[in-house]
Motif scaffolding. Structure first.
Motif, PDB file in Angstrom:
ATOM      1  N   GLY A 232       0.769  -1.141   0.084  1.00 20.08           N
ATOM      2  CA  GLY A 232      -0.077  -0.045   0.010  1.00 20.08           C
ATOM      3  C   GLY A 232       0.825   1.181   0.091  1.00 20.08           C
ATOM      4  N   GLN A 233       2.047   1.211  -0.547  1.00 20.68           N
ATOM      5  CA  GLN A 233       2.839   2.269  -0.408  1.00 20.68           C
ATOM      6  C   GLN A 233       2.512   3.307  -1.504  1.00 20.68           C
ATOM      7  OE1 GLN A 233       5.482   2.620   1.640  1.00 20.68           O
ATOM      8  NE2 GLN A 233       4.436   0.713   2.496  1.00 20.68           N
ATOM      9  N   GLY A 234       2.433   4.678  -1.168  1.00 17.02           N
ATOM     10  CA  GLY A 234       2.230   5.909  -2.083  1.00 17.02           C
ATOM     11  C   GLY A 234       3.269   6.559  -2.743  1.00 17.02           C
ATOM     12  N   PHE A 235       4.044   5.648  -3.259  1.00 14.89           N
ATOM     13  CA  PHE A 235       5.367   6.146  -3.919  1.00 14.89           C
ATOM     14  C   PHE A 235       5.861   5.391  -4.801  1.00 14.89           C
ATOM     15  CE2 PHE A 235       6.784   2.947  -1.107  1.00 14.89           C
ATOM     16  CZ  PHE A 235       8.100   2.631  -1.636  1.00 14.89           C
ATOM     17  N   ASN A 236       6.563   5.928  -5.814  1.00 16.70           N
ATOM     18  CA  ASN A 236       7.054   5.023  -7.078  1.00 16.70           C
ATOM     19  C   ASN A 236       8.380   4.197  -6.721  1.00 16.70           C
ATOM     20  OD1 ASN A 236       8.296   4.010  -9.184  1.00 16.70           O
ATOM     21  ND2 ASN A 236       8.353   5.930 -10.489  1.00 16.70           N
ATOM     22  N   PRO A 237       8.034   2.897  -6.420  1.00 18.89           N
ATOM     23  CA  PRO A 237       9.076   2.037  -5.734  1.00 18.89           C
ATOM     24  C   PRO A 237      10.462   1.506  -6.950  1.00 18.89           C
ATOM     25  CG  PRO A 237       7.593   0.757  -6.532  1.00 18.89           C
ATOM     26  CD  PRO A 237       6.977   1.996  -6.683  1.00 18.89           C
ATOM     27  N   MET A 238      10.519   2.325  -7.982  1.00 17.40           N
ATOM     28  CA  MET A 238      11.263   1.831  -9.316  1.00 17.40           C
ATOM     29  C   MET A 238      12.896   2.385  -8.450  1.00 17.40           C
ATOM     30  SD  MET A 238      10.209  -0.192 -11.077  1.00 17.40           S
ATOM     31  CE  MET A 238      11.812  -0.338 -11.820  1.00 17.40           C
ATOM     32  N   PRO A 239      13.031   3.670  -7.957  1.00 16.98           N
ATOM     33  CA  PRO A 239      14.281   3.905  -7.645  1.00 16.98           C
ATOM     34  C   PRO A 239      14.840   2.966  -6.562  1.00 16.98           C
ATOM     35  CG  PRO A 239      13.251   5.493  -7.665  1.00 16.98           C
ATOM     36  CD  PRO A 239      12.014   4.653  -8.035  1.00 16.98           C
ATOM     37  N   MET A 240      14.065   2.292  -5.635  1.00 14.81           N
ATOM     38  CA  MET A 240      14.242   1.642  -4.709  1.00 14.81           C
ATOM     39  C   MET A 240      14.562   0.001  -5.284  1.00 14.81           C
ATOM     40  SD  MET A 240      12.189   0.410  -1.413  1.00 14.81           S
ATOM     41  CE  MET A 240      12.268   1.941  -0.272  1.00 14.81           C
ATOM     42  N   VAL A 241      13.771  -0.105  -6.351  1.00 13.34           N
ATOM     43  CA  VAL A 241      14.040  -1.579  -6.979  1.00 13.34           C
ATOM     44  C   VAL A 241      15.345  -1.662  -7.646  1.00 13.34           C
ATOM     45  CG1 VAL A 241      12.978  -3.030  -8.671  1.00 13.34           C
ATOM     46  CG2 VAL A 241      11.422  -2.169  -7.147  1.00 13.34           C
ATOM     47  N   ARG A 242      15.683  -0.459  -8.439  1.00 13.86           N
ATOM     48  CA  ARG A 242      16.919  -0.409  -9.070  1.00 13.86           C
ATOM     49  C   ARG A 242      18.020  -0.615  -8.356  1.00 13.86           C
ATOM     50  NH1 ARG A 242      14.720   4.539 -12.625  1.00 13.86           N
ATOM     51  NH2 ARG A 242      13.738   3.561 -14.311  1.00 13.86           N
ATOM     52  N   SER A 243      17.934   0.086  -7.124  1.00 15.50           N
ATOM     53  CA  SER A 243      19.201   0.060  -6.281  1.00 15.50           C
ATOM     54  C   SER A 243      19.205  -1.500  -5.446  1.00 15.50           C
ATOM     55  CB  SER A 243      19.002   1.061  -5.069  1.00 15.50           C
ATOM     56  OG  SER A 243      17.871   0.413  -4.093  1.00 15.50           O
ATOM     57  N   ARG A 244      18.358  -2.357  -5.836  1.00  7.29           N
ATOM     58  CA  ARG A 244      18.506  -3.694  -5.180  1.00  7.29           C
ATOM     59  C   ARG A 244      18.285  -4.556  -6.259  1.00  7.29           C
ATOM     60  NH1 ARG A 244      16.463  -2.950   1.040  1.00  7.29           N
ATOM     61  NH2 ARG A 244      17.064  -0.906   1.045  1.00  7.29           N
ATOM     62  N   LEU A 245      18.234  -4.265  -7.511  1.00  7.22           N
ATOM     63  CA  LEU A 245      18.024  -5.301  -8.563  1.00  7.22           C
ATOM     64  C   LEU A 245      19.019  -6.176  -8.779  1.00  7.22           C
ATOM     65  CD1 LEU A 245      15.923  -5.718 -10.758  1.00  7.22           C
ATOM     66  CD2 LEU A 245      17.235  -4.284 -12.314  1.00  7.22           C
ATOM     67  N   VAL A 246      20.386  -6.124  -8.685  1.00  5.23           N
ATOM     68  CA  VAL A 246      21.334  -7.119  -8.541  1.00  5.23           C
ATOM     69  C   VAL A 246      21.033  -8.422  -7.803  1.00  5.23           C
ATOM     70  CG1 VAL A 246      23.667  -7.529  -8.352  1.00  5.23           C
ATOM     71  CG2 VAL A 246      23.079  -5.511  -9.615  1.00  5.23           C
ATOM     72  N   SER A 247      20.634  -7.752  -6.354  1.00  4.15           N
ATOM     73  CA  SER A 247      20.361  -8.909  -5.574  1.00  4.15           C
ATOM     74  C   SER A 247      19.065  -9.603  -5.747  1.00  4.15           C
ATOM     75  CB  SER A 247      20.060  -8.206  -4.102  1.00  4.15           C
ATOM     76  OG  SER A 247      21.201  -7.710  -3.599  1.00  4.15           O
ATOM     77  N   ILE A 248      18.008  -9.119  -6.376  1.00  3.97           N
ATOM     78  CA  ILE A 248      16.896  -9.446  -6.735  1.00  3.97           C
ATOM     79  C   ILE A 248      17.105 -10.757  -7.945  1.00  3.97           C
ATOM     80  CG2 ILE A 248      14.637  -9.249  -7.702  1.00  3.97           C
ATOM     81  CD1 ILE A 248      14.378  -6.442  -6.164  1.00  3.97           C
ATOM     82  N   LEU A 249      17.847 -10.095  -8.678  1.00  2.00           N
ATOM     83  CA  LEU A 249      17.995 -11.130 -10.001  1.00  2.00           C
ATOM     84  C   LEU A 249      19.164 -12.186  -9.647  1.00  2.00           C
ATOM     85  CD1 LEU A 249      18.498  -8.196 -12.728  1.00  2.00           C
ATOM     86  CD2 LEU A 249      16.471  -9.839 -12.307  1.00  2.00           C
ATOM     87  N   ARG A 250      19.843 -11.893  -8.501  1.00  2.00           N
ATOM     88  CA  ARG A 250      20.787 -13.033  -8.400  1.00  2.00           C
ATOM     89  C   ARG A 250      20.050 -14.083  -7.552  1.00  2.00           C
ATOM     90  NH1 ARG A 250      23.328 -13.776  -3.765  1.00  2.00           N
ATOM     91  NH2 ARG A 250      23.129 -11.570  -2.978  1.00  2.00           N
ATOM     92  N   LEU A 251      19.288 -13.882  -6.598  1.00  2.00           N
ATOM     93  CA  LEU A 251      18.344 -14.582  -5.965  1.00  2.00           C
ATOM     94  C   LEU A 251      17.375 -15.412  -6.944  1.00  2.00           C
ATOM     95  CD1 LEU A 251      18.027 -12.738  -2.637  1.00  2.00           C
ATOM     96  CD2 LEU A 251      19.383 -14.631  -2.825  1.00  2.00           C
ATOM     97  N   ASP A 252      16.798 -14.572  -7.681  1.00  2.00           N
ATOM     98  CA  ASP A 252      15.891 -15.365  -8.447  1.00  2.00           C
ATOM     99  C   ASP A 252      16.281 -16.186  -9.679  1.00  2.00           C
ATOM    100  OD1 ASP A 252      12.859 -15.238  -9.449  1.00  2.00           O
ATOM    101  OD2 ASP A 252      13.709 -14.378 -11.359  1.00  2.00           O
ATOM    102  N   ALA A 253      17.555 -16.029  -9.784  1.00  2.00           N
ATOM    103  CA  ALA A 253      18.189 -16.972 -10.830  1.00  2.00           C
ATOM    104  C   ALA A 253      18.685 -18.319 -10.021  1.00  2.00           C
ATOM    105  CB  ALA A 253      19.524 -16.254 -11.485  1.00  2.00           C
ATOM    106  N   MET A 254      18.532 -18.402  -8.853  1.00  2.00           N
ATOM    107  CA  MET A 254      18.971 -19.539  -8.107  1.00  2.00           C
ATOM    108  C   MET A 254      17.598 -20.557  -8.199  1.00  2.00           C
ATOM    109  SD  MET A 254      20.343 -17.927  -4.622  1.00  2.00           S
ATOM    110  CE  MET A 254      20.981 -19.407  -3.921  1.00  2.00           C
TER     111      MET A 254
END
Length: 85
Positions: free
Chosen positions: A27-49
Motif C-alpha cells: 500500500g505504498q504511495g510512492f514510486n518504488p522503481m528507484p528502490m527496486v533499481r538499487s537492489r535489482l542485482v540482489s533480486i536477480l541473483r536470488l531469482d536466478a537460483m
C-alpha cells in the motif's frame, strides 16, 4: 547530452509482476522503481537460483522480495535464519 531511457527486461517470466504485486500489497504511495533499481542485482541473483539453492540458504522464491526489502518492511519472521545478500 541526452539521457537514454532505462528499460528492464526480466528473463524469468513473472518477476516484474511479483515486484509490482509486492509493493501494491504494501500500500505504498510512492514510486518504488528507484528502490527496486538499487537492489535489482540482489533480486536477480536470488531469482536466478534454483529452488533447491534457495532452500539451502533458507529462502523460498516467495521470500526473495521480502528478504531483499527486509530493512524497509520487515516481512520475514524474526525467528527465521536469514542468509546474507
Amino acid at each position: 547530452m541526452s539521457i537514454e531511457p532505462f528499460y528492464l527486461h526480466f528473463a524469468r517470466p513473472g518477476l516484474r509482476h511479483r515486484i509490482d504485486l509486492f509493493f501494491a500489497e504494501k500500500g505504498q504511495g510512492f514510486n518504488p522503481m528507484p528502490m527496486v533499481r538499487s537492489r535489482l542485482v540482489s533480486i536477480l541473483r536470488l531469482d536466478a537460483m534454483s529452488d533447491a539453492e534457495l532452500a539451502s540458504v533458507g529462502l523460498t522464491r516467495d521470500d526473495i522480495l521480502p528478504f531483499v526489502f527486509e530493512d524497509c518492511f520487515g516481512d520475514l519472521a524474526a525467528s527465521k535464519q536469514r542468509p546474507t545478500a
